[in-house]
Design a protein around this motif. Sequence first.
Motif, short mmCIF file in Angstrom:
data_model
loop_
_atom_site.label_atom_id
_atom_site.label_comp_id
_atom_site.label_asym_id
_atom_site.label_seq_id
_atom_site.Cartn_x
_atom_site.Cartn_y
_atom_site.Cartn_z
N THR A 13 0.85 -1.19 -0.07
CA THR A 13 0.11 -0.06 -0.02
C THR A 13 1.02 1.10 0.05
O THR A 13 1.75 1.45 0.88
CB THR A 13 -1.06 0.13 1.25
OG1 THR A 13 -1.31 -1.28 1.45
CG2 THR A 13 -2.07 0.91 1.15
N GLN A 37 2.88 -5.72 2.86
CA GLN A 37 2.15 -6.79 3.62
C GLN A 37 2.87 -8.02 3.34
O GLN A 37 2.52 -9.09 3.81
CB GLN A 37 0.80 -7.09 2.89
CG GLN A 37 0.21 -5.80 2.78
CD GLN A 37 -1.16 -6.10 1.80
OE1 GLN A 37 -1.41 -7.29 1.24
NE2 GLN A 37 -2.07 -4.92 1.77
N ASP A 50 -7.69 -12.07 -0.80
CA ASP A 50 -8.69 -11.56 0.06
C ASP A 50 -7.83 -10.76 1.30
O ASP A 50 -8.34 -9.55 1.82
CB ASP A 50 -9.51 -12.45 0.77
CG ASP A 50 -10.45 -12.98 -0.32
OD1 ASP A 50 -10.69 -12.20 -1.39
OD2 ASP A 50 -11.26 -13.80 -0.10
N LEU A 51 -6.74 -11.31 1.53
CA LEU A 51 -6.17 -10.67 2.88
C LEU A 51 -5.36 -9.39 2.39
O LEU A 51 -5.46 -8.50 3.17
CB LEU A 51 -4.90 -11.81 3.32
CG LEU A 51 -5.39 -12.99 4.17
CD1 LEU A 51 -4.07 -13.74 4.43
CD2 LEU A 51 -6.37 -12.81 5.18
N SER A 53 -6.44 -7.26 -0.21
CA SER A 53 -7.48 -6.40 -0.05
C SER A 53 -7.79 -5.99 1.32
O SER A 53 -8.02 -4.48 1.46
CB SER A 53 -8.65 -7.13 -0.79
OG SER A 53 -9.58 -6.13 -0.52
N ARG A 54 -8.19 -6.68 2.30
CA ARG A 54 -8.55 -6.31 3.82
C ARG A 54 -7.39 -5.18 4.09
O ARG A 54 -7.60 -4.32 4.79
CB ARG A 54 -8.78 -7.32 4.59
CG ARG A 54 -9.76 -7.17 5.48
CD ARG A 54 -10.17 -8.26 6.24
NE ARG A 54 -10.50 -9.36 5.71
CZ ARG A 54 -10.74 -10.60 6.06
NH1 ARG A 54 -10.47 -10.80 7.60
NH2 ARG A 54 -11.04 -11.51 5.45
N ALA A 55 -6.20 -5.91 4.06
CA ALA A 55 -4.94 -5.06 4.64
C ALA A 55 -4.72 -3.51 3.81
O ALA A 55 -4.49 -2.66 4.52
CB ALA A 55 -3.78 -5.81 4.41
N HIS A 56 -5.30 -3.76 2.54
CA HIS A 56 -5.07 -2.36 2.08
C HIS A 56 -6.16 -1.41 2.44
O HIS A 56 -5.77 -0.25 2.78
CB HIS A 56 -5.42 -2.55 0.25
CG HIS A 56 -4.27 -3.05 -0.26
ND1 HIS A 56 -3.12 -2.38 -0.30
CD2 HIS A 56 -4.19 -3.90 -1.29
CE1 HIS A 56 -2.18 -3.05 -1.24
NE2 HIS A 56 -2.87 -3.78 -1.67
N VAL A 57 -7.42 -1.80 2.87
CA VAL A 57 -8.33 -1.07 3.56
C VAL A 57 -7.98 -0.62 4.67
O VAL A 57 -8.16 0.71 4.90
CB VAL A 57 -9.46 -1.82 3.53
CG1 VAL A 57 -10.65 -1.10 4.16
CG2 VAL A 57 -10.18 -2.42 2.15
N GLU A 58 -7.35 -1.33 5.61
CA GLU A 58 -6.91 -0.88 6.87
C GLU A 58 -5.85 0.14 6.97
O GLU A 58 -6.24 1.01 7.86
CB GLU A 58 -6.42 -2.23 7.83
CG GLU A 58 -7.52 -2.97 8.34
CD GLU A 58 -6.84 -4.34 8.77
OE1 GLU A 58 -5.73 -4.55 9.12
OE2 GLU A 58 -7.60 -5.33 9.04
N SER A 92 -7.38 -5.61 -4.86
CA SER A 92 -6.40 -4.82 -4.46
C SER A 92 -6.52 -3.34 -5.09
O SER A 92 -6.58 -2.14 -4.48
CB SER A 92 -4.88 -5.35 -4.33
OG SER A 92 -4.66 -6.31 -3.65
N VAL A 95 -9.05 -0.97 -4.08
CA VAL A 95 -9.23 -0.22 -2.84
C VAL A 95 -8.56 1.08 -3.34
O VAL A 95 -8.87 2.31 -2.81
CB VAL A 95 -8.27 -0.88 -1.81
CG1 VAL A 95 -7.86 0.03 -0.60
CG2 VAL A 95 -8.85 -2.31 -1.28
#
Length: 373
Positions: A13, A37, A50-51, A53-58, A92, A95
């Motif tokens: 990110t 990441q 999926d992991l 994408s979620r980490a980018h959002v965070e 990814s 996001v």
Amino acid sequence: MLVLGIETSCDETSSSVVHFKEEGSFPIILSNIINSQSKLHSRYGGVVPDLASRAHVEVIQPVILESLDEAKISLDDIDLVAVTRGPGLAVSLLVGISIAKAIAWSKGLPLIGVNHLEGHIYSLFLNTKSDMDESLIDQKALFPSFPHLSLIVSGGHSDFYRVEEDGKILHLGGTLDDSIGEVFDKISVAMGIGYPGGPVIDMLYREFIRNNENSSIVFPRPYLKDKFYDLSFSGLKTAVLSHLQALGLYDFASRIPPWERKVEISGQTSREIAASFQEAAVDVLVTKSKMILERENLNSITVCGGVAANSLLREKFHNMESELGTSVFFPTLQLCMDNAAMIACAGGYKFMREKQENFMEFSNMDVDPRWQI
Ligand code: KG4
Ligand code: ZN
């Protein structure tokens, strides 16, 4: 012009502020925040979409705010938003593109979608703040001239491009199967020495050299003389895995994860395999580049992407300068990996070249996971 760049195509990110001062001078990086990441994905031996994408959002929001803070500006000072639109992982990319649209819409700014590969090519045209004393620097000598050959070597790509002054980039050829970064990663996972593989294999190579060790292994060098502009690395990967299998350290049939193996790979064996593999891979890339430079009648090459951080690759390419008089350019180590400064740079140049109106209709902008140049 101040450009905010945003990059989320894979597992980094990143947000950056790049300053285009005036025509003729190269853009300056005011900030380039990269949140990797790789620790998150290392236990799986590859990126889990999926992991990712979620980490980018965070982290995307704090990463953007940090890039503005470091550049000592606010969103009100930004003139253009540039975001990676592809190629990459759709979940990814989404996001980055969503937050870029939100910023552009709320501040009434133009938004430009950038090709990630073009970003890597433009990583060679960035100035860092330490280069700012322009009176002392012959800027032109620090940057590649046109036309030149560009080799992108990363986790997703191993490709050759001809880059022209007017921004045209022509794809000459590339890998027909695995990318070289992918092969570094797969071999490293099979050997049980970690992920991502490139930095670990490179470190083992340097230890091998430091210890004055010798190798009796010769892995194949696929030059594909009949497919002049192309590369192929799956044969080299299979040769390394077969070598591991012959030593009882890998099993094609069951693909036993390294941590379940009965036999531990010794330090000396892993150094020897890593060094022999790295030498073969670098040989192929350097030899092919020389052949293509000659056929294209070019005298200048840029090597970019994550694998361009490799110490042997950098050494062997730099040898071409004294051997052949070729001008060779590498990005700094930070700019080899995925980062938003290269996206801001490519976006800024594209924005200046093309008409501004093209970039205002951002509601239609979508990700393009398979976008090739
Ligand atoms: O450009 P990048 O950060 O992401 C992609 O766009 O793929 O490249 C990541 C790749 C990984 O395969 C990693 O193993 C490789 O770059 N890499 C290296 C080195 N450092 C990173 N490969 C060889 N030697 C290195 N020192
Ligand atoms: Zn990349």
